[in-house]
Design an enzyme around this catalytic site. Structure first.
Site, PDB file in Angstrom:
ATOM      1  N   ARG A   1     -25.371  -9.440  34.974  1.00 49.02           N
ATOM      2  CA  ARG A   1     -26.290  -7.584  35.555  1.00 49.02           C
ATOM      3  C   ARG A   1     -27.881  -8.071  35.860  1.00 49.02           C
ATOM      4  NH1 ARG A   1     -26.016  -2.057  36.768  1.00 49.02           N
ATOM      5  NH2 ARG A   1     -26.653  -1.099  34.903  1.00 49.02           N
TER       6      ARG A   1
ATOM      7  N   THR B   1       0.741  -0.965  -0.183  1.00 52.25           N
ATOM      8  CA  THR B   1       0.208  -0.340   0.380  1.00 52.25           C
ATOM      9  C   THR B   1       0.803   1.155  -0.102  1.00 52.25           C
ATOM     10  OG1 THR B   1      -1.196  -1.302   1.133  1.00 52.25           O
ATOM     11  CG2 THR B   1      -1.698   0.546   1.106  1.00 52.25           C
TER      12      THR B   1
ATOM     13  N   GLY C   1     -24.018   1.795  29.080  1.00 46.65           N
ATOM     14  CA  GLY C   1     -23.146   2.660  29.986  1.00 46.65           C
ATOM     15  C   GLY C   1     -21.731   2.189  29.932  1.00 46.65           C
TER      16      GLY C   1
ATOM     17  N   THR D   1     -10.426  -3.940   1.523  1.00 42.70           N
ATOM     18  CA  THR D   1     -11.918  -3.949   1.939  1.00 42.70           C
ATOM     19  C   THR D   1     -13.054  -4.342   1.750  1.00 42.70           C
ATOM     20  OG1 THR D   1     -12.847  -2.274   0.313  1.00 42.70           O
ATOM     21  CG2 THR D   1     -11.485  -1.548   1.434  1.00 42.70           C
TER      22      THR D   1
ATOM     23  N   SER E   1      -6.391   0.237  -3.026  1.00 39.40           N
ATOM     24  CA  SER E   1      -6.927  -0.834  -3.229  1.00 39.40           C
ATOM     25  C   SER E   1      -6.744  -1.065  -4.708  1.00 39.40           C
ATOM     26  CB  SER E   1      -8.442  -0.817  -3.965  1.00 39.40           C
ATOM     27  OG  SER E   1      -9.094  -0.810  -2.324  1.00 39.40           O
TER      28      SER E   1
ATOM     29  N   TRP F   1       0.518   2.428   5.893  1.00 39.82           N
ATOM     30  CA  TRP F   1      -0.195   1.560   6.912  1.00 39.82           C
ATOM     31  C   TRP F   1       0.317   0.051   6.414  1.00 39.82           C
ATOM     32  CZ3 TRP F   1      -3.341   5.125   8.357  1.00 39.82           C
ATOM     33  CH2 TRP F   1      -4.248   5.705   7.405  1.00 39.82           C
ATOM     34  N   ILE F   2       2.077   0.266   6.875  1.00 41.43           N
ATOM     35  CA  ILE F   2       2.392  -0.978   6.993  1.00 41.43           C
ATOM     36  C   ILE F   2       2.811  -1.594   8.040  1.00 41.43           C
ATOM     37  CG2 ILE F   2       4.769  -2.106   6.126  1.00 41.43           C
ATOM     38  CD1 ILE F   2       2.886  -1.042   4.001  1.00 41.43           C
ATOM     39  N   THR F   3       2.125  -2.828   9.078  1.00 36.93           N
ATOM     40  CA  THR F   3       1.983  -3.397   9.777  1.00 36.93           C
ATOM     41  C   THR F   3       4.106  -4.008   9.962  1.00 36.93           C
ATOM     42  OG1 THR F   3       0.128  -4.350  10.417  1.00 36.93           O
ATOM     43  CG2 THR F   3       1.614  -5.223  11.096  1.00 36.93           C
TER      44      THR F   3
ATOM     45  N   GLU G   1      -5.751  -5.576   3.983  1.00 41.13           N
ATOM     46  CA  GLU G   1      -5.960  -6.526   3.392  1.00 41.13           C
ATOM     47  C   GLU G   1      -7.526  -7.215   2.167  1.00 41.13           C
ATOM     48  OE1 GLU G   1      -3.710  -9.966   4.557  1.00 41.13           O
ATOM     49  OE2 GLU G   1      -3.255  -9.100   6.001  1.00 41.13           O
TER      50      GLU G   1
END
Length: 379
Positions: A268, A126, A340, A365, A132, A156-158, A363
């Site tokens: 709860r 990317t 809440g 959309t 894309s 956006w590189i891990t 990877e």
């Protein structure tokens, strides 16, 4: 098809649960708040064989199948989506690309260090203006004698800053030519290769996402993966497996959110009874159970086809698309069940909610998955 968990899958799941309770769960909130990328944790995961799940034992990996791999990623993601994401990216993208397309010398050189997490891997496709639309990439590599010189930026590189080795796809031919891109292995410390801006993200905050910058970065021809011009074609095949990773990641996040919601709905009390007894809550729990089970079956089907080396572009896209959307919906409903409290960081579901959204984007959309599914279905 029998997708009943094998003894190996059950043992792996239990190992991760035991490890996660001690080494992941106590730190999840801290890592998320500070955006710390816990590199030492991945070294520990490497010692457990979880960073080279698919790598054959001859290269120092675990030599397991995609079914075990789904178990690994999903079980880790039940504790923390960010840690699951980094495990998935390391295994399926960088390591997976070298495993699938590297020559023997490249495999011997890189896979043992990646499989043990001595080295962390990154994968660069990317760019700022090409998400894309990968065939319009601007990062270029020019031949210079026996070397290639790479110029451009990936985003956006891990593990973009912390990686020890990266697989980078750069343009070596004409724009929009599917055979005009080539994959290169670039090691940390190579002159001209550096990490750039680290992103400040909504979710997955303990998984580093950053730029990779190439400024006259000289790479030897021996670092080309496969043939020159095959980078885009290779990437599409890598992404087929990567989509199974994201489906497994989505599955783990959804299960984590579901588990928290189930527990809370029984504890709860309102109007003198547990809120799980109210139809409005119980129907949400029923939808979670149904959709998670469907997502798991789709993911295991794609993994089984990958194991059998059957074309599974369509099935991987279906699994990724459906599981990621289920993760978002499950996490959203979990927050609603908590009311809440679900909107606060004192309870786990707000993090599942934030982490889940990435699964519909990374990877490919959800919209790209629909294009792939439609195209494959119309063939």
């Amino acid at each position: 098809m029998n997708f009943e968990p094998t003894d190996m899958q059950q043992q792996i799941a239990q190992m991760i649960r035991d490890f996660g309770k001690t080494h992941i769960a106590p730190h999840v909130l801290e890592w998320d708040e500070t955006q710390e990328f816990p590199v030492s944790l991945f070294r520990q995961l490497g010692e457990l064989g979880l960073m080279g799940v698919l790598v054959p034992q001859e290269y120092g990996g675990s030599g397991l199948s995609y079914l075990e791999y789904v178990t690994v990623v999903s079980e880790i993601a039940r504790f923390c989506g960010a840690i699951g994401l980094s495990v998935a990216a390391h295994n399926s993208l960088c390591t997976g690309h070298i495993l699938q397309f590297g020559n023997e010398e490249q495999k011997q050189r890189y896979l043992p260090k990646l499989a043990t997490a001595e080295w962390l891997g990154a994968w660069g496709l990317t760019e700022p203006n090409t998400g894309s639309d990968a065939m319009n990439m601007k990062c270029v590599a020019k031949k210079d004698g026996d070397d290639w010189i790479i110029n451009g930026t990936k985003c956006w590189i891990t593990h973009g800053k912390s990686c020890d080795v990266a697989v980078v796809i750069a343009r070596t031919g004409d724009v929009r030519d599917s055979h005009g891109m080539t994959a290169f292995v670039v090691e940390k410390g190579t002159p001209g290769f550096s990490g750039g801006k680290k992103e400040n993200k909504l979710g997955m905050r303990a998984s580093e996402t950053a730029e990779m910058i190439f400024d006259n970065c000289r790479v030897p021809a021996a670092n080309v993966l496969g043939e020159v011009g095959d980078g885009f074609i290779q990437s599409m095949k890598v992404l087929d497996g990567g989509r199974i990773s994201i489906a497994a990641l989505s599955l783990g996040i959804a299960k984590g959110a579901r588990d928290a919601a189930l527990k809370y709905a029984q504890e709860r009390y309102q109007f003198d009874q547990p809120i799980a007894s109210f139809q409005g809550i119980s129907f949400k729990l029923a939808d979670m159970a149904t959709e998670i089970e469907a997502a798991e079956l789709l993911t295991l089907q794609a993994a089984d086809m990958k194991n059998r080396k059957v074309k599974m572009t369509r099935e991987a896209a279906i699994a990724k698309y459906y599981a990621s959307e289920v993760a978002v919906k499950t996490a959203n409903d979990a927050v609603q069940i908590f009311g809440g409290y679900g909107y606060t960081k004192d309870f786990p579901v707000e993090k599942y909610y934030r982490d889940a959204k990435l699964c519909t984007i990374g990877e490919g959309t959800s919209e790209i998955q629909k294009i792939v599914i439609a195209r494959e279905s119309l063939k």
